[in-house]
Design a protein around this motif. Structure first.
Motif, PDB file in Angstrom:
ATOM      1  N   THR A   1       0.833  -1.201   0.000  1.00  0.00           N
ATOM      2  CA  THR A   1       0.000   0.000   0.000  1.00  0.00           C
ATOM      3  C   THR A   1       0.869   1.253   0.000  1.00  0.00           C
ATOM      4  O   THR A   1       0.598   2.219  -0.722  1.00  0.00           O
TER       5      THR A   1
ATOM      6  N   GLN B   1      -7.163   0.252  -0.809  1.00  0.00           N
ATOM      7  CA  GLN B   1      -7.414  -1.015  -0.136  1.00  0.00           C
ATOM      8  C   GLN B   1      -8.744  -0.969   0.617  1.00  0.00           C
ATOM      9  O   GLN B   1      -9.443  -1.960   0.716  1.00  0.00           O
TER      10      GLN B   1
ATOM     11  N   GLU C   1      -5.217  -4.482  -3.445  1.00  0.00           N
ATOM     12  CA  GLU C   1      -5.930  -5.661  -2.959  1.00  0.00           C
ATOM     13  C   GLU C   1      -7.396  -5.638  -3.371  1.00  0.00           C
ATOM     14  O   GLU C   1      -8.289  -5.563  -2.519  1.00  0.00           O
TER      15      GLU C   1
HETATM   16 MG   LIG Z   1      -2.074  -2.701   2.053  1.00  0.00          MG
END
Ligand SMILES: [Mg+2]
Ligand SMILES: Nc1ncnc2c1ncn2[C@@H]1O[C@H](COP(=O)(O)OP(=O)(O)OP(=O)(O)O)[C@@H](O)[C@H]1O
Lengths: 343, 276
Positions: A57, A97, A174
């Protein structure tokens, strides 16, 4: 690697979608990303694979101008990320995410707002919202507040919101974590459609099978460092193309079966002696039959047999010498003797 | 610099779209209005956000007038011309606190990540809710004046004076809100904003001429009261409503408001941009 070498625009006709050299991010004393190089080609799906806390991230946020870059440099389609954030934001659609849509608005209102903010006229914003709701199967839910959306619907709306201005590059952090298998399959189809329509996609995932399904190339990162890069085939081959999982009728016989298998395949199996489990990497799935025949001939009965693709954990174990996810650590300590110890 | 310009032009040509180097003022205005639309939707769906601006004017006007009226001015009706401008300023300030706490709460939500990732002016997510909050300041001002009128307040400034006072209250509320917006961008949590804001608001309102005439205070306090922008707003609103005159106090109050915006808007923008 050669993190200080400048990128010479004159040397190429078209800039790659993403070039990152020696990216660094520190939070206090902690280096979340410590020198990552990436090159994403145009029109490909590039997967960043890594366990929780690997820095996926953080890397994506730096590339999307959501976090300042502490070291190294990055260019997107030839535009410098640190120097021209406003231009970068026009090139990249980001699906984070965690759902980044407004809880107080309906799906339709969310898309309309994001369209207006990005310079669409009222009419175009409305038409684009309709079009996207249709494409993502959200027409009926369009007027419901987001709080009544399921996880999968939220994810789809989130992705739809990233496509309003048809950015050439899409970042997906993700995209399927927490989705059920059917919804995950739908998300994969959507991502494939985007690629077919010419988008370049940079996605992160914790799942090897997802990277395998979607990505043309994968970078594996761990503790803020890139530990491997290649096509899904190359990565899987580095840990054997698949694994044979066996369970023996008589757990006492595990060691004997392991010795037999090792002799046959030249590969040391991983054992769970308490439950009679035996896992071994196969260079070729056909070798499974050889093992089964040999066990039968040696009168070693089995209760179950399965051939599986390597899991992320196994890829990690091979690439980094330590288990991927912290949760899996306890289990694998009990079940996977380190290869050195077995020898 | 030159190499970067070269490549982005190449990219622009390939993509068939131009990439603006930064948002224009026109963009910033459209985006601020879109953000205001969002905040208004949110208000409509969470009407409890109006609690403070509806009940405080009713409650405070009645309470202050009946409790302090006799003691300070001899009678309730004599006190109303003093206390109404004070309560106008106070309710506007209280409404500002909510502007700051709501912004802080909002900034922690996922949607702010999307705002940051979009090519929009950095001021829009801050200024949008403030534009929408004009509705709240207007509600507070209107209800305070109506309560006063119901209790027997007869402003000598007439209708134009009252409208002037109302308008100045809304302008002052909007300007002072930048202080609390700035607190919203620097504090760690909405509760922290609430706490700090209270500490800022109480001296601002009570160390002013909002509820008691300044000449009853000790000298050292008077100098703070004289400097306090809230005092000038109260005097200006009082002049407008009770005399109908656009006195120098009105201009000083407007100047103070402009000064507050000139200081706190850039500060807010800077700390908001740095947070990302
Ligand atoms: Mg992440
Ligand atoms: N704002 C922050 N302040 C301090 N540490 C942070 C911050 N953001 C991330 N980290 C730390 O940096 C590391 C990398 O985090 P990151 O979110 O990039 O991981 P990730 O690979 O996306 O993991 P996940 O799969 O859980 O999403 C983690 O150890 C995390 O605790």
């Amino acid at each position: 690697m050669n993190s200080s070498a400048p990128i010479h625009p004159a040397e190429r006709r078209t800039a790659p979608a993403v070039v990152a050299q020696g990216l660094v991010k520190t939070f206090g004393d902690f280096r979340a990303v410590s020198g990552i190089d990436l090159e994403v080609r145009r029109g490909e799906v590039f997967g960043v694979l890594g366990p929780n806390g690997a820095g996926k991230t953080t890397t994506l946020k730096m590339l999307a101008t959501l976090l300042p870059i502490d070291g190294g440099r990055a260019e997107i389609l030839g535009v410098d990320v640190a120097r021209e954030p406003h231009r970068i934001r026009q090139l990249v659609g980001v699906t984070g995410q965690y759902a980044s849509v407004d809880e107080n608005l309906t799906g339709r209102e969310n898309l309309w707002l994001f369209g207006r903010l990005q310079g669409l006229s009222r009419k175009r914003a409305r038409a684009t919202a309709e079009d996207l709701l249709g494409r993502f199967g959200l027409e009926e839910a369009g007027d419901k507040p987001i709080s009544q959306f399921s996880g999968g619907m939220r994810r789809r709306l989130d992705l739809a919101a990233s496509l309003i201005t048809q950015p050439p590059l899409i970042f997906l952090d993700e995209p399927t974590t927490g989705l059920d298998p059917r919804t995950r399959g739908q998300m994969w189809d959507t991502i494939r459609e985007l690629v077919a329509a010419g988008s370049t996609i940079l996605l992160t995932t914790q799942y090897l099978d997802e990277a395998d399904q979607l990505a043309d190339r994968i970078a594996v990162i761990d503790h803020g460092l890139k530990v491997a890069e290649g096509t899904p085939e190359q990565l899987k081959n580095s840990v054997g193309s698949s694994t044979l999982h066996l369970r023996l009728e008589d757990a006492e016989q595990t060691a004997r079966a392991a010795a037999l298998t090792a002799r046959l395949l030249g590969e040391v199996p991983v054992l769970t002696p308490e439950s009679g489990g035996l896992n071994v990497a196969l260079a070729d799935a056909n070798q499974a039959a050889d093992v089964l025949i040999a066990l039968r001939q040696a009168d070693l009965g089995i209760t179950s047999a399965a051939v599986r693709q390597p899991t992320l954990d196994e890829v990690f174990l091979t690439l980094t010498g330590h288990p991927g996810e912290p949760e899996a650590a306890d289990e694998s300590e009990a079940t996977t003797p380190q290869p050195e110890e077995v020898h | 610099m030159t190499t970067s310009t070269l490549t982005h032009e190449l990219t622009e040509r390939e993509l068939g779209r131009t990439l603006a180097p930064r948002p224009t003022v026109g963009d910033a205005i459209t985006q601020t209005l879109a953000m205001a639309w969002r905040a208004l939707k949110k208000m409509r769906r969470n009407p409890e956000q109006f609690f403070d601006v509806v009940f405080q004017p009713l409650l405070f006007t009645a309470m202050f007038a009946y409790i302090f009226g006799g003691a300070i001015s001899g009678s309730v009706s004599d006190y109303l011309p003093i206390v109404i401008p004070g309560i106008l300023a106070q309710t506007a300030l209280t409404a500002c606190i909510a502007t700051g706490t709501q912004l802080r709460e909002d900034m922690d939500k996922g949607v702010f990540d999307r705002f940051k990732a979009m090519p929009i002016a950095r001021i829009a997510p801050l200024a949008g809710p403030m534009v929408a909050d004009l509705v709240r300041y207007a509600t507070a001002a209107t209800l305070t004046i109506l309560t006063g009128l119901a209790m027997g307040y007869r402003p000598d400034g007439g209708l134009t004076g009252v409208i002037g006072g109302w308008l100045l209250t809304v302008i002052a509320g909007w300007s002072m809100a930048w202080i609390f917006t700035w607190l919203g961008t620097i504090a760690r949590s909405a509760q922290a904003v609430q706490g700090i804001s209270m500490m800022v608001m109480f001296p601002l309102t009570f160390l002013s001429n909002a509820f008691v005439p300044a000449d009853t205070l000790p000298g050292w306090l008077q100098s703070f009261v004289d400097f306090n922008p809230v005092s000038h707003v109260v005097s200006a609103v009082s002049d407008l409503m009770n005399t109908g005159q656009v006195t120098s106090e009105v201009w000083i109050a407007l100047g103070m408001c402009a000064l507050v915006v000139a200081i706190f808007a850039p500060l807010s923008l800077r700390s908001y941009s740095r947070k990302m």
